[in-house]
Design an enzyme around this catalytic site. Structure first.
Site, PDB file in Angstrom:
ATOM      1  N   GLY A   1      19.505  83.738  -9.179  1.00 38.65           N
ATOM      2  CA  GLY A   1      20.338  82.584  -8.799  1.00 38.65           C
ATOM      3  C   GLY A   1      21.108  81.847  -9.873  1.00 38.65           C
TER       4      GLY A   1
ATOM      5  CB  SER B   1      22.833  77.815 -11.770  1.00 39.67           C
ATOM      6  OG  SER B   1      24.006  78.239 -11.168  1.00 39.67           O
ATOM      7  CB  ILE B   2      18.257  74.758 -10.955  1.00 44.58           C
ATOM      8  CG1 ILE B   2      18.875  73.457 -10.405  1.00 44.58           C
ATOM      9  CG2 ILE B   2      16.829  74.520 -11.415  1.00 44.58           C
ATOM     10  CD1 ILE B   2      18.269  72.942  -9.114  1.00 44.58           C
TER      11      ILE B   2
ATOM     12  CG  ASP C   1      22.828  90.222  -0.280  1.00 43.06           C
ATOM     13  OD1 ASP C   1      21.902  89.520   0.188  1.00 43.06           O
ATOM     14  OD2 ASP C   1      23.994  90.150   0.117  1.00 43.06           O
ATOM     15  CB  VAL C   2      17.847  87.430  -1.542  1.00 39.89           C
ATOM     16  CG1 VAL C   2      17.670  87.143  -3.009  1.00 39.89           C
ATOM     17  CG2 VAL C   2      18.783  86.436  -0.874  1.00 39.89           C
TER      18      VAL C   2
ATOM     19  CB  VAL D   1      18.271  82.357  -3.548  1.00 39.37           C
ATOM     20  CG1 VAL D   1      19.298  82.910  -2.568  1.00 39.37           C
ATOM     21  CG2 VAL D   1      18.136  83.280  -4.751  1.00 39.37           C
TER      22      VAL D   1
ATOM     23  CE1 TYR E   1      16.661  66.482  -2.230  1.00 40.40           C
ATOM     24  CE2 TYR E   1      17.397  66.669   0.054  1.00 40.40           C
ATOM     25  CZ  TYR E   1      17.267  65.932  -1.108  1.00 40.40           C
ATOM     26  OH  TYR E   1      17.724  64.654  -1.152  1.00 40.40           O
TER      27      TYR E   1
ATOM     28  CE1 TYR F   1      19.844  70.022   0.963  1.00 38.15           C
ATOM     29  CE2 TYR F   1      18.101  70.834   2.403  1.00 38.15           C
ATOM     30  CZ  TYR F   1      18.761  70.860   1.195  1.00 38.15           C
ATOM     31  OH  TYR F   1      18.346  71.715   0.218  1.00 38.15           O
TER      32      TYR F   1
HETATM   33  P1  NAI Z   1      23.622  77.282  -7.325  1.00 43.18           P
HETATM   34  O1  NAI Z   1      24.762  77.338  -6.353  1.00 43.18           O
HETATM   35  O2  NAI Z   1      23.946  77.310  -8.760  1.00 43.18           O
HETATM   36  O3  NAI Z   1      22.557  78.444  -6.987  1.00 43.18           O
HETATM   37  C1  NAI Z   1      22.399  79.041  -5.714  1.00 43.18           C
HETATM   38  C2  NAI Z   1      22.356  80.540  -5.956  1.00 43.18           C
HETATM   39  O4  NAI Z   1      22.042  81.289  -4.779  1.00 43.18           O
HETATM   40  C3  NAI Z   1      23.687  81.086  -6.490  1.00 43.18           C
HETATM   41  O5  NAI Z   1      23.497  81.724  -7.742  1.00 43.18           O
HETATM   42  C4  NAI Z   1      24.092  82.096  -5.431  1.00 43.18           C
HETATM   43  O6  NAI Z   1      24.873  83.164  -5.928  1.00 43.18           O
HETATM   44  C5  NAI Z   1      22.706  82.530  -4.930  1.00 43.18           C
HETATM   45  N1  NAI Z   1      22.815  83.267  -3.667  1.00 43.18           N
HETATM   46  C6  NAI Z   1      23.429  82.876  -2.523  1.00 43.18           C
HETATM   47  N2  NAI Z   1      23.363  83.866  -1.614  1.00 43.18           N
HETATM   48  C7  NAI Z   1      22.671  84.895  -2.181  1.00 43.18           C
HETATM   49  C8  NAI Z   1      22.285  86.190  -1.740  1.00 43.18           C
HETATM   50  N3  NAI Z   1      22.575  86.632  -0.501  1.00 43.18           N
HETATM   51  N4  NAI Z   1      21.578  86.981  -2.600  1.00 43.18           N
HETATM   52  C9  NAI Z   1      21.268  86.560  -3.844  1.00 43.18           C
HETATM   53  N5  NAI Z   1      21.610  85.332  -4.310  1.00 43.18           N
HETATM   54  C10 NAI Z   1      22.318  84.512  -3.486  1.00 43.18           C
HETATM   55  O7  NAI Z   1      22.853  75.932  -6.956  1.00 43.18           O
HETATM   56  P2  NAI Z   1      21.408  75.354  -7.370  1.00 43.18           P
HETATM   57  O8  NAI Z   1      21.451  73.926  -6.998  1.00 43.18           O
HETATM   58  O9  NAI Z   1      21.074  75.744  -8.750  1.00 43.18           O
HETATM   59  O10 NAI Z   1      20.443  76.054  -6.313  1.00 43.18           O
HETATM   60  C11 NAI Z   1      19.251  76.705  -6.650  1.00 43.18           C
HETATM   61  C12 NAI Z   1      18.136  76.358  -5.685  1.00 43.18           C
HETATM   62  O11 NAI Z   1      17.753  74.998  -5.877  1.00 43.18           O
HETATM   63  C13 NAI Z   1      18.502  76.508  -4.202  1.00 43.18           C
HETATM   64  O12 NAI Z   1      17.387  77.012  -3.497  1.00 43.18           O
HETATM   65  C14 NAI Z   1      18.743  75.063  -3.807  1.00 43.18           C
HETATM   66  O13 NAI Z   1      18.588  74.848  -2.421  1.00 43.18           O
HETATM   67  C15 NAI Z   1      17.642  74.387  -4.611  1.00 43.18           C
HETATM   68  N6  NAI Z   1      17.773  72.933  -4.752  1.00 43.18           N
HETATM   69  C16 NAI Z   1      18.955  72.399  -5.193  1.00 43.18           C
HETATM   70  C17 NAI Z   1      19.103  71.031  -5.270  1.00 43.18           C
HETATM   71  C18 NAI Z   1      20.409  70.432  -5.663  1.00 43.18           C
HETATM   72  O14 NAI Z   1      20.636  69.254  -5.388  1.00 43.18           O
HETATM   73  N7  NAI Z   1      21.271  71.166  -6.337  1.00 43.18           N
HETATM   74  C19 NAI Z   1      17.993  70.105  -4.924  1.00 43.18           C
HETATM   75  C20 NAI Z   1      16.767  70.781  -4.524  1.00 43.18           C
HETATM   76  C21 NAI Z   1      16.682  72.148  -4.434  1.00 43.18           C
END
Ligand code: NAI
Length: 270
Positions: free
Chosen positions: A15, A21-22, A66-67, A95, A150, A160
């Protein structure tokens, strides 16, 4: 500051899309703590090319997956074990994606084809990752798996939308698989419930600015950043937290335990 907490450990990071990205922050932090990693993301996300920068800094191969594809995940775990010359010690599932949110469909007017995809990508994927690892016997004893979630899984945050349901399922999978993997291999599985964070996925939620500012004011310590989330994740990948499993762990500056703060009260009195 680095403590060598992950010296000799090998892990897969899902991810990392860009610097916000986290997962990006976590990859950097894991390597700083002495780990070797493999980076993965969906083929379509890899086309952006940003991940190559991270791969260079962390000296990590990038293996597309792809997950939602069992075939891709099988290939990812098999190739990662070949690369490491052995089994894996940690996995970050970072993800998430909501098709209904993306297409602007409100919770009371969901498109169920979109919903299936959302649940598949954001929640069932954790099961798929774990089942693939389990069947290939790809994880070492005491390995640690962390997925990001979350608080909308427990409380209502209207915009959400369906992601709240996806996160509830994700947390349940962590608990249920945590039992089975704990019994058979002493593998621990947890979710970290993170503060709102400015990333591509985060900013996709309608009204995100209001959302993140409100959380900041409602948290005695303020919102936790992506870097701080990476620190916490490293502690869960380390041997210092071996008996922690099947938990949903709030990493939110105290938000989840706070009824109201003076800051918010003052806003209401205006
Ligand atoms: P991000 O957009 O940087 O990361 C999400 C990732 O999921 C991306 O790298 C994307 O390419 C990947 N992804 C989407 N569909 C996919 C697939 N079919 N196969 C493989 N990878 C896929 O955003 P972030 O915020 O870093 O998100 C990471 C996690 O943290 C997510 O689960 C998000 O829900 C969670 N989260 C985020 C918060 C926020 O406020 N940003 C708060 C709490 C949890």
């Amino acid at each position: 500051m680095a403590y060598n907490l992950l010296k000799g450990k090998k892990g897969i990071i899902f991810g990392a899309l860009d610097e916000n990205s986290i997962a990006w922050a976590t990859a950097l932090r894991c390597v700083e703590e002495g780990a070797e990693i493999v980076l993965t993301n969906a083929p379509i996300a890899l086309r952006m090319g940003e991940i190559n920068k991270l791969a260079e800094i962390t000296n990590a191969p990038v293996i597309p997956a792809d997950v939602t594809s069992l075939e891709d995940l099988n290939n990812l775990f098999t190739k990662s074990m070949e690369h490491f010359g052995g089994k894996i010690d940690f996995v970050l599932h970072s993800v998430g994606m909501s098709l209904n949110v993306r297409k602007g469909k409100p919770y009371t007017d969901l498109d169920y084809d979109f919903s299936h995809k959302t649940f598949d990508i954001s929640a069932m994927s954790l099961h798929r990752v774990l089942q693939t690892a389990y069947k290939l016997d790809a994880l070492n004893e005491w390995a640690s798996v962390v997925a990001l979630t979350y608080i909308a899984a427990q409380r209502v945050f209207p915009d959400y939308s369906e992601m709240a349901d996806a996160k509830a399922l994700l947390e349940s999978v962590a608990r249920s698989f945590g039992y089975h993997y704990g019994i058979s291999k002493k593998v621990r599985i947890n979710t970290i419930s993170q503060s709102p964070t400015r990333t591509t996925a985060g900013s996709g939620v309608k009204g995100f600015d209001g959302f993140i500012n409100y959380a900041e004011k409602m948290s005695p310590l303020g919102n936790a950043s992506a870097k701080q989330c990476a620190d916490y994740t490293v502690s869960l990948f380390s041997d210092l937290t071996r008996m922690v499993t099947m938990q949903n762990l709030f990493h939110d500056g105290g938000f989840s335990s706070t009824g109201v703060t003076m800051d918010v009260m003052l806003q209401m009195e205006k």
